[in-house]
Design a protein around this motif. Structure first.
Motif, PDB file in Angstrom:
ATOM      1  N   ILE A 184     -20.334 -28.814  12.618  1.00  0.00           N
ATOM      2  CA  ILE A 184     -18.928 -28.496  12.887  1.00  0.00           C
ATOM      3  C   ILE A 184     -18.098 -29.773  12.895  1.00  0.00           C
ATOM      4  N   THR A 185     -16.961 -29.737  12.186  1.00  0.00           N
ATOM      5  CA  THR A 185     -16.084 -30.920  12.131  1.00  0.00           C
ATOM      6  C   THR A 185     -14.830 -30.750  12.979  1.00  0.00           C
ATOM      7  N   GLU A 186     -14.403 -29.511  13.202  1.00  0.00           N
ATOM      8  CA  GLU A 186     -13.184 -29.256  13.971  1.00  0.00           C
ATOM      9  C   GLU A 186     -13.448 -28.217  15.048  1.00  0.00           C
ATOM     10  N   ILE A 187     -12.772 -28.400  16.173  1.00  0.00           N
ATOM     11  CA  ILE A 187     -12.900 -27.494  17.315  1.00  0.00           C
ATOM     12  C   ILE A 187     -11.503 -26.973  17.643  1.00  0.00           C
ATOM     13  N   PRO A 188     -11.323 -25.671  17.871  1.00  0.00           N
ATOM     14  CA  PRO A 188     -10.000 -25.139  18.232  1.00  0.00           C
ATOM     15  C   PRO A 188      -9.686 -25.424  19.708  1.00  0.00           C
ATOM     16  N   VAL A 189      -9.334 -26.658  19.977  1.00  0.00           N
ATOM     17  CA  VAL A 189      -9.156 -27.118  21.360  1.00  0.00           C
ATOM     18  C   VAL A 189      -8.110 -26.293  22.101  1.00  0.00           C
ATOM     19  N   GLU A 190      -7.021 -25.961  21.434  1.00  0.00           N
ATOM     20  CA  GLU A 190      -5.972 -25.186  22.102  1.00  0.00           C
ATOM     21  C   GLU A 190      -6.483 -23.809  22.526  1.00  0.00           C
ATOM     22  N   LYS A 191      -7.239 -23.156  21.656  1.00  0.00           N
ATOM     23  CA  LYS A 191      -7.810 -21.846  22.003  1.00  0.00           C
ATOM     24  C   LYS A 191      -8.806 -21.984  23.155  1.00  0.00           C
ATOM     25  N   LEU A 192      -9.606 -23.041  23.130  1.00  0.00           N
ATOM     26  CA  LEU A 192     -10.569 -23.262  24.218  1.00  0.00           C
ATOM     27  C   LEU A 192      -9.848 -23.477  25.544  1.00  0.00           C
ATOM     28  N   SER A 193      -8.735 -24.196  25.503  1.00  0.00           N
ATOM     29  CA  SER A 193      -8.004 -24.473  26.744  1.00  0.00           C
ATOM     30  C   SER A 193      -7.394 -23.208  27.330  1.00  0.00           C
ATOM     31  N   ASN A 194      -7.234 -22.154  26.519  1.00  0.00           N
ATOM     32  CA  ASN A 194      -6.680 -20.884  26.999  1.00  0.00           C
ATOM     33  C   ASN A 194      -7.750 -19.903  27.469  1.00  0.00           C
ATOM     34  N   MET A 195      -9.008 -20.316  27.411  1.00  0.00           N
ATOM     35  CA  MET A 195     -10.091 -19.442  27.876  1.00  0.00           C
ATOM     36  C   MET A 195     -10.165 -19.530  29.403  1.00  0.00           C
ATOM     37  N   PRO A 196      -9.908 -18.422  30.099  1.00  0.00           N
ATOM     38  CA  PRO A 196      -9.789 -18.465  31.556  1.00  0.00           C
ATOM     39  C   PRO A 196     -11.039 -18.904  32.316  1.00  0.00           C
ATOM     40  N   ALA A 197     -12.214 -18.574  31.836  1.00  0.00           N
ATOM     41  CA  ALA A 197     -13.442 -18.860  32.581  1.00  0.00           C
ATOM     42  C   ALA A 197     -14.172 -20.116  32.097  1.00  0.00           C
ATOM     43  N   MET A 198     -13.750 -20.685  30.988  1.00  0.00           N
ATOM     44  CA  MET A 198     -14.462 -21.789  30.335  1.00  0.00           C
ATOM     45  C   MET A 198     -14.651 -22.991  31.250  1.00  0.00           C
ATOM     46  N   LYS A 199     -15.927 -23.453  31.373  1.00  0.00           N
ATOM     47  CA  LYS A 199     -16.253 -24.588  32.242  1.00  0.00           C
ATOM     48  C   LYS A 199     -16.999 -25.700  31.516  1.00  0.00           C
ATOM     49  N   TRP A 200     -17.764 -25.360  30.448  1.00  0.00           N
ATOM     50  CA  TRP A 200     -18.652 -26.353  29.839  1.00  0.00           C
ATOM     51  C   TRP A 200     -18.771 -26.106  28.348  1.00  0.00           C
ATOM     52  N   LEU A 201     -18.663 -27.177  27.566  1.00  0.00           N
ATOM     53  CA  LEU A 201     -18.784 -27.116  26.114  1.00  0.00           C
ATOM     54  C   LEU A 201     -19.625 -28.286  25.647  1.00  0.00           C
ATOM     55  N   ASN A 202     -20.671 -28.003  24.867  1.00  0.00           N
ATOM     56  CA  ASN A 202     -21.515 -29.052  24.311  1.00  0.00           C
ATOM     57  C   ASN A 202     -21.392 -29.006  22.792  1.00  0.00           C
ATOM     58  N   VAL A 203     -20.823 -30.058  22.225  1.00  0.00           N
ATOM     59  CA  VAL A 203     -20.698 -30.175  20.765  1.00  0.00           C
ATOM     60  C   VAL A 203     -21.303 -31.495  20.284  1.00  0.00           C
ATOM     61  N   LYS A 204     -22.265 -32.016  21.046  1.00  0.00           N
ATOM     62  CA  LYS A 204     -22.965 -33.238  20.631  1.00  0.00           C
ATOM     63  C   LYS A 204     -23.622 -33.031  19.273  1.00  0.00           C
ATOM     64  N   SER A 205     -23.807 -34.144  18.559  1.00  0.00           N
ATOM     65  CA  SER A 205     -24.508 -34.140  17.265  1.00  0.00           C
ATOM     66  C   SER A 205     -23.855 -33.222  16.234  1.00  0.00           C
ATOM     67  N   ASN A 206     -22.542 -33.154  16.258  1.00  0.00           N
ATOM     68  CA  ASN A 206     -21.751 -32.495  15.228  1.00  0.00           C
ATOM     69  C   ASN A 206     -20.858 -33.575  14.619  1.00  0.00           C
ATOM     70  N   PRO A 207     -20.554 -33.494  13.323  1.00  0.00           N
ATOM     71  CA  PRO A 207     -19.714 -34.513  12.684  1.00  0.00           C
ATOM     72  C   PRO A 207     -18.222 -34.295  12.954  1.00  0.00           C
TER      73      PRO A 207
END
Length: 170
Positions: free
Chosen positions: A128-151
Motif C-alpha cells: 500500500i502506498t496511500e492511506i485515506p487518513v481523513e476517512k480513518l480520522s472519522n472512524m469513531p472507534a479507531m484506536k490502532w493502525l499498523n501499516v509497517k513495511s508498506n511503501p
C-alpha cells in the motif's frame, strides 16, 4: 490433502460440540473457506465472535463468511494472498479488529473505513502506498493502525502523524 481436511473437520467439530466462540482454521492450507463449514456451523454461527484464517493460501474471501458470521468481532486473515475485500464485508456491524498483514493489498481497502465499530487494523507487509487518513480520522472507534513495511509515500507518512487518538505504526 486428506490430513488437511481432517484437521479442518476436527477444528469445526470442537466449536459445534463445545459451543465455543472462536473458529481457528489457521495453518490449514486452505485456498478458500470451505462451504461445508457454513452448513456444519449453521446452528452455532451466531455464537462465533472470532475467526482465525491466518497462514493459509487464500486469494479471496467468500461473501458467505460475512453473511453467516454476523456477530464477528475479530477476523485474522494474516499471511494469505488476498488483494481485496468483498462488498459483503460491510455487513460486519460488530467487527472491532481485523488483521490483513502480509497479504497482497496494493490499495488500502476503503471498506474498512465504513465499519463504525472497527478499533484495530493491521495491514503490515502489504504493498500500500496511500492511506485515506481523513476517512480513518472519522472512524469513531479507531484506536490502532499498523501499516509497517508498506511503501507509503512521504505525504501519507506525514499525514499519519496527524491522526488524533489513533496509535499508528508505520
Amino acid at each position: 490433502m486428506a490430513e488437511a481436511v481432517a484437521n479442518v473437520a476436527r477444528r469445526v467439530n470442537v466449536i459445534v460440540e463445545d459451543g465455543g466462540d472462536t473458529l481457528d482454521l489457521s495453518n490449514c492450507k486452505l485456498i478458500t473457506f470451505p462451504d461445508g463449514v457454513f452448513r456444519v456451523l449453521k446452528s452455532v454461527s451466531d455464537n462465533v465472535r472470532v475467526v482465525l484464517l491466518a497462514e493459509n493460501e487464500m486469494k479471496s474471501i467468500s461473501s458467505k463468511l460475512f453473511l453467516n458470521f454476523t456477530q464477528l468481532r475479530e477476523l485474522d486473515l494474516r499471511g494469505n494472498i488476498i488483494s481485496k475485500l468483498p462488498d459483503a464485508f460491510l455487513e460486519m456491524e460488530h467487527l472491532t479488529s481485523i488483521n490483513l498483514a502480509y497479504n497482497r493489498f496494493s490499495i488500502f481497502p476503503d471498506k474498512l473505513t465504513e465499519i463504525a465499530t472497527l478499533e484495530r487494523i493491521n495491514l503490515e507487509g502489504n504493498s500500500i502506498t496511500e492511506i485515506p487518513v481523513e476517512k480513518l480520522s472519522n472512524m469513531p472507534a479507531m484506536k490502532w493502525l499498523n501499516v509497517k513495511s508498506n511503501p507509503l509515500d512521504s505525504n501519507t507518512q506525514s499525514a499519519l502523524q496527524s491522526l488524533n487518538n489513533v496509535e499508528t505504526e508505520s
